[in-house]
Design a protein around this motif. Structure first.
Motif, PDB file in Angstrom:
ATOM      1  N   ALA A 170      -9.359   0.713  -6.924  1.00 41.17           N
ATOM      2  CA  ALA A 170     -10.347   1.271  -5.999  1.00 41.17           C
ATOM      3  C   ALA A 170     -10.505   0.402  -4.750  1.00 41.17           C
ATOM      4  CB  ALA A 170     -11.688   1.438  -6.705  1.00 41.17           C
ATOM      5  N   TRP A 171     -10.484  -0.938  -4.931  1.00 41.67           N
ATOM      6  CA  TRP A 171     -10.655  -1.814  -3.771  1.00 41.67           C
ATOM      7  C   TRP A 171      -9.460  -1.733  -2.832  1.00 41.67           C
ATOM      8  CZ3 TRP A 171      -8.102  -6.238  -1.983  1.00 41.67           C
ATOM      9  CH2 TRP A 171      -8.771  -6.961  -0.994  1.00 41.67           C
ATOM     10  N   ALA A 173      -7.411   0.838  -2.559  1.00 43.45           N
ATOM     11  CA  ALA A 173      -7.456   2.169  -1.957  1.00 43.45           C
ATOM     12  C   ALA A 173      -8.486   2.227  -0.827  1.00 43.45           C
ATOM     13  CB  ALA A 173      -7.778   3.210  -3.028  1.00 43.45           C
ATOM     14  N   LYS A 174      -9.635   1.559  -1.026  1.00 40.53           N
ATOM     15  CA  LYS A 174     -10.654   1.553   0.032  1.00 40.53           C
ATOM     16  C   LYS A 174     -10.138   0.822   1.272  1.00 40.53           C
ATOM     17  CE  LYS A 174     -15.365   0.113   1.151  1.00 40.53           C
ATOM     18  NZ  LYS A 174     -16.629  -0.486   0.662  1.00 40.53           N
ATOM     19  N   GLY A 175      -9.503  -0.312   1.068  1.00 34.21           N
ATOM     20  CA  GLY A 175      -8.966  -1.044   2.208  1.00 34.21           C
ATOM     21  C   GLY A 175      -7.935  -0.239   2.979  1.00 34.21           C
ATOM     22  N   ARG A 176      -7.066   0.439   2.248  1.00 31.32           N
ATOM     23  CA  ARG A 176      -6.053   1.280   2.902  1.00 31.32           C
ATOM     24  C   ARG A 176      -6.725   2.413   3.675  1.00 31.32           C
ATOM     25  NH1 ARG A 176      -0.980   3.309  -0.676  1.00 31.32           N
ATOM     26  NH2 ARG A 176       0.630   2.995   0.927  1.00 31.32           N
ATOM     27  N   ARG A 177      -7.737   3.047   3.058  1.00 32.55           N
ATOM     28  CA  ARG A 177      -8.406   4.172   3.723  1.00 32.55           C
ATOM     29  C   ARG A 177      -9.132   3.706   4.983  1.00 32.55           C
ATOM     30  NH1 ARG A 177     -13.488   5.524   3.401  1.00 32.55           N
ATOM     31  NH2 ARG A 177     -13.835   4.245   1.522  1.00 32.55           N
ATOM     32  N   LEU A 178      -9.888   2.605   4.898  1.00 34.45           N
ATOM     33  CA  LEU A 178     -10.605   2.107   6.073  1.00 34.45           C
ATOM     34  C   LEU A 178      -9.641   1.764   7.210  1.00 34.45           C
ATOM     35  CD1 LEU A 178     -13.223  -0.284   4.410  1.00 34.45           C
ATOM     36  CD2 LEU A 178     -13.685   1.911   5.506  1.00 34.45           C
ATOM     37  N   GLU A 181      -7.921   5.117   8.625  1.00 34.81           N
ATOM     38  CA  GLU A 181      -8.896   5.972   9.291  1.00 34.81           C
ATOM     39  C   GLU A 181      -9.267   5.411  10.663  1.00 34.81           C
ATOM     40  OE1 GLU A 181     -12.204   6.364   6.682  1.00 34.81           O
ATOM     41  OE2 GLU A 181     -11.315   8.013   5.519  1.00 34.81           O
ATOM     42  N   LEU A 199     -14.514  -5.653   3.283  1.00 32.84           N
ATOM     43  CA  LEU A 199     -13.735  -5.858   2.068  1.00 32.84           C
ATOM     44  C   LEU A 199     -14.078  -7.194   1.413  1.00 32.84           C
ATOM     45  CD1 LEU A 199     -10.239  -4.541   3.248  1.00 32.84           C
ATOM     46  CD2 LEU A 199     -11.865  -3.387   1.751  1.00 32.84           C
ATOM     47  N   ASP A 202     -17.200  -6.699  -0.619  1.00 34.05           N
ATOM     48  CA  ASP A 202     -16.909  -5.972  -1.862  1.00 34.05           C
ATOM     49  C   ASP A 202     -16.251  -6.880  -2.893  1.00 34.05           C
ATOM     50  OD1 ASP A 202     -17.948  -3.758  -0.675  1.00 34.05           O
ATOM     51  OD2 ASP A 202     -16.031  -2.758  -0.322  1.00 34.05           O
TER      52      ASP A 202
END
Length: 588
Positions: A170-171, A173-178, A181, A199, A202
């Motif tokens: 999840a972490w 994936a969040k970094g990639r998405r931020l 985007e 990040l 988190d």
């Protein structure tokens, strides 16, 4: 910068056991050609405990390079030095002032640095997409790695550069998405501070292990990031002796009063021979070199050998013209453009598809015949569809149109005031209009030469580029000049074309005369070299055709390309309508 190839030294050019000193000269030249950066490079020395440096370091415009990378041997270490130096150049090119470190924890510093590394690499790959192949091999983190902070950061680093990498954490994936985007904001270093801070918070809440004292940046080609941060005091000095600090400066084109660029890479320079301090100023009005020079062999029929590394090819950028001029060509010849589109669309160049169980066909379908006999033996009415046919239903072809822009193309065509080059430009425009409308991958390139030390090559429209106003401007800006060393241009065009993953690859050459150059008096020499290049292309599965604008040129064109691959036209105005005929030949 080419999809390619221009970012790769041949593997055999790196010694088996590579120290930086053995590849420094060529890599410095590579850096100059890639980023137009003249930057002092120093050899980092061991620390006070005698430990050799493990990473590249940046400090006040200096690049400090390790003498070797421990645990990495042979050609891979040469590739690692290249990746590290290019990454350092990307920081010098795209990273602005240092980030203030006040108030940030060590984990946040590491993550902001990681995002900044990814940001400058993405900006670099916008300009030179082939850099992905330079950096990606060193990203080896796997999604099932340990749950420590360094392991998660290595996985995030890979996720931000490798489009094929999948990680369910999840972490990560969040970094990639931020990061993706925020693509519209990649030009601002503030993005790295913002995403890295989020990040870091988190990761801190996840209570994962992070020891800043033994943390080493991964992958190995990335620098230690000390040069990114302003700690409010003198930054840590790289190993070891104090020396005068020079400011790196960019060899960007400087505009003088007459509006022409005044600096450029040296003519005939190669990665093996050029150092950063050897780059002379370019002549006023000389075209910009856009990639490291490449050397190609040349066939010498007199001794029956390929002379290795005999010719130097420089990819250059032509001065752009007016894209509206290309649009006016299409408007003037709209009927011809529509006819060309129809001809190209009618040519089904693809792998044949076998259609079985047909009522008619040119061969028997063995499986259908067996089923029919079984039905007959059982007293049933057999299926009469026992034939098969081969059809071509789709299009699977890439095309490279190679234009001769030597001095003779500036001469007027017979019976008209237009130049040969203007007719070539019209033909390329209408052909590109047809291909762009059909979605076929195509490229338009041009060439000329000034002796074996300087063959100029122009990518007007590369395969990966859209046919937009920028490409049209480059096509409009083509000018005639110099000579025609055809064999080297064919080898380079074939090298670019063979990377296209299509069923057929077509190289179309348009020339108005036989090969010649200022340093070759023997007429047969360049003819036989071009013939040798064409044979090499055929061996690699590339169809090579030529359209000759010299009515008396059939003999020498046939010697180079073969009788079936030559078309000679007596009037240059016929060129736009002749180009698609090779499509029809490939579809038969």
């Amino acid at each position: 910068m080419p999809d390619d190839q221009s970012h790769q030294f041949p593997a055999g050019q790196f010694p088996a056991d590579t120290a930086f000193s053995s590849v420094e000269r060529r890599l410095v030249a590579y850096l100059v050609a890639l980023w137009r950066l003249r930057v002092p490079i120093r050899h980092a020395r061991p620390d006070a405990a005698g430990n050799p440096p493990r990473r590249v370091s940046l400090s006040d415009g200096l690049i400090w390079m390790p003498g070797t990378f421990r645990g990495v041997d042979g050609r891979r270490s040469g590739a690692l030095f290249r990746a590290a130096l290019v990454h350092a150049g990307a920081h010098l090119r795209f990273t602005g002032p240092r980030f203030p470190a006040a108030g940030l924890k060590p984990l946040q510093l590491a993550l902001v640095s990681l995002i900044e590394d990814a940001r400058v690499e993405q900006l670099a790959m916008r300009e030179h997409p082939g850099l992905l192949r330079v950096w990606r091999p060193f990203h080896v983190a796997e999604p099932d790695g340990a749950g420590t902070a360094p392991a998660l950061m290595a996985r995030l680093a890979r996720a931000l550069i490798d489009p094929d990498y999948r990680d369910d954490d999840a972490w990560v994936a969040k970094g990639r998405r931020l990061f993706f985007e925020a693509e519209a904001g990649w030009d601002s270093p503030a993005l790295s501070r913002r995403i890295g801070g989020l990040l870091g918070n988190d990761l801190g809440q996840m209570r994962v292990q992070f020891n800043s004292k033994d943390y080493v940046v991964e992958p190995a080609y990335r620098d230690d990031n000390l040069g990114l941060w302003d700690h409010g005091e003198a930054p840590p000095s790289p190993p070891s002796d104090a020396e005068t600090v020079f400011e790196a400066f960019r060899t960007e084109q400087q505009e003088r009063d007459h509006g022409r660029p005044d600096e450029q890479l040296g003519e005939g320079a190669t990665p093996a021979r050029l150092s950063a301090t050897d780059v002379p100023a370019r002549a006023v009005g000389e075209e910009e070199i856009t990639a490291p020079p490449l050397r190609y062999p040349e066939w010498d029929y007199r001794v029956g050998i390929d002379r290795p590394d005999w010719v130097v090819l420089n990819e250059r950028r032509t001065e752009p013209g007016d894209p509206a001029a290309i649009a006016r060509i299409v408007e003037r010849h709209q009927a011809t453009a529509d006819r060309l589109t129809a001809l190209v669309r009618s040519a089904k160049v693809s792998r044949p598809v076998r259609l079985r169980r047909q009522p008619e066909g040119d061969r028997m379908d063995l499986d259908a015949c067996i089923d029919a006999m079984v039905s007959h033996r059982r007293g049933e009415a057999p299926d009469p569809r026992v034939h098969e046919v081969l059809v071509r239903r789709n299009r699977d072809l890439s095309v490279l149109l190679l234009l001769d822009v030597s001095a003779s193309t500036g001469d007027p065509v017979a019976g008209g005031g237009r130049s040969v080059l203007s007719v070539e430009r019209e033909a390329a425009t209408l052909f590109a209009q047809a291909l762009d409308g059909l979605g076929d991958p195509f490229a338009i390139h041009a060439f000329r030469s000034n002796g074996r030390q300087d063959v100029s090559y122009y990518r007007i429209k590369a395969f990966h580029q859209p046919y937009d106003d920028a490409a049209k401007g480059r096509l409009a800006g083509l000018k005639a000049g110099l000579s025609t060393r055809l064999g080297t241009a064919l080898r380079h065009a074939g090298r670019l074309l063979e990377r296209q993953a299509t069923h057929r690859r077509l190289l179309l050459v348009v020339t108005d005369g036989e090969p010649s150059d200022i340093d070759v008096a023997d007429r047969r020499y360049l003819l036989d070299d071009a013939r040798r290049a064409v044979l090499g292309l055929a061996a690699r599965g590339i169809d090579c055709f030529v359209i000759g604008l010299d009515p008396q040129g059939r003999d020498y064109l046939t010697r180079m390309f073969g009788a079936r691959n030559v078309m000679v036209i007596d009037r240059a105005e016929k060129l736009p309508e002749v180009l698609p005929t090779f499509y029809l030949r490939l579809s038969t």
